[in-house]
Design a protein around this motif. Sequence first.
Motif, PDB file in Angstrom:
ATOM      1  N   MET A  49      79.419   1.748  21.488  1.00 23.96           N
ATOM      2  CA  MET A  49      79.109   2.575  22.476  1.00 23.96           C
ATOM      3  C   MET A  49      80.692   1.276  23.306  1.00 23.96           C
ATOM      4  N   THR A  50      81.633   2.712  24.211  1.00 20.74           N
ATOM      5  CA  THR A  50      82.980   2.224  25.038  1.00 20.74           C
ATOM      6  C   THR A  50      81.329   1.828  25.953  1.00 20.74           C
ATOM      7  N   LYS A  51      81.769   1.082  26.577  1.00 21.21           N
ATOM      8  CA  LYS A  51      81.866   1.077  28.688  1.00 21.21           C
ATOM      9  C   LYS A  51      81.909   2.206  29.112  1.00 21.21           C
ATOM     10  N   GLU A  52      82.237   2.662  30.028  1.00 18.30           N
ATOM     11  CA  GLU A  52      82.802   3.939  30.903  1.00 18.30           C
ATOM     12  C   GLU A  52      83.878   2.910  31.894  1.00 18.30           C
ATOM     13  N   LEU A  53      84.623   3.364  32.146  1.00 19.40           N
ATOM     14  CA  LEU A  53      85.656   2.927  33.146  1.00 19.40           C
ATOM     15  C   LEU A  53      85.705   4.419  33.906  1.00 19.40           C
ATOM     16  N   THR A  54      84.237   4.488  35.068  1.00 24.50           N
ATOM     17  CA  THR A  54      85.437   4.506  36.096  1.00 24.50           C
ATOM     18  C   THR A  54      85.137   4.408  37.150  1.00 24.50           C
ATOM     19  N   VAL A  55      86.137   4.666  38.595  1.00 17.83           N
ATOM     20  CA  VAL A  55      85.991   3.500  39.783  1.00 17.83           C
ATOM     21  C   VAL A  55      85.355   4.703  40.697  1.00 17.83           C
ATOM     22  N   CYS A  56      84.372   3.961  41.388  1.00 15.80           N
ATOM     23  CA  CYS A  56      83.347   4.864  42.540  1.00 15.80           C
ATOM     24  C   CYS A  56      83.884   3.912  43.283  1.00 15.80           C
ATOM     25  N   THR A  57      83.916   4.809  44.630  1.00 18.09           N
ATOM     26  CA  THR A  57      84.118   4.056  45.701  1.00 18.09           C
ATOM     27  C   THR A  57      83.698   4.942  46.797  1.00 18.09           C
ATOM     28  N   GLU A  58      83.566   4.817  48.173  1.00 16.94           N
ATOM     29  CA  GLU A  58      83.258   5.815  49.348  1.00 16.94           C
ATOM     30  C   GLU A  58      83.257   6.221  50.474  1.00 16.94           C
ATOM     31  N   THR A  59      83.860   6.357  51.426  1.00 18.16           N
ATOM     32  CA  THR A  59      84.189   5.408  53.358  1.00 18.16           C
ATOM     33  C   THR A  59      83.551   7.036  53.578  1.00 18.16           C
TER      34      THR A  59
END
Length: 145
Positions: free
Chosen positions: A1-11
């Motif tokens: 399975m391919t690893k997830e490539l999602t950017v997560c950030t918050e402010t």
Amino acid sequence: MTKELTVCTETLINAHASKVWEVLVNPEYVAQWDELPQNYPEENMTVGSKVVWNLPNGEQSITSISKAVPNLELVIDLYGTAWKVKPQAGEVAYHYNLIDKDNQTLLKIEIGDFSIIENGQMYYDASIEFAEVSKAEIKKLAESL
């Protein structure tokens, strides 16, 4: 399975969600934290609004709003005409979630998942910088309204 490539950030933004929402959908403000074509309409963006970029190779990069719940959630789908895979709505997208925190707004940003497309790592890497720069500008704009 391919690893997830999602950017997560918050402010955390010292402004009501309605001001943050205005910065996310009003082209006057969007142009200050993201790129828009010069002739982009002045009306606030809503479900179905699209931005089409013509690329030097003749292909197009397209963003379109697939979900807009004022003051709560905005989903902007991303698609490249050169991509071999056509993602489903929300699969490769910019997700903006606004959470009320006692006269402040927590803005959560998720960009991706780029693992389903060719050259996904390149898009992921570019999105890391975009997320950091854009969240700071969105915060600054919303707090100045």
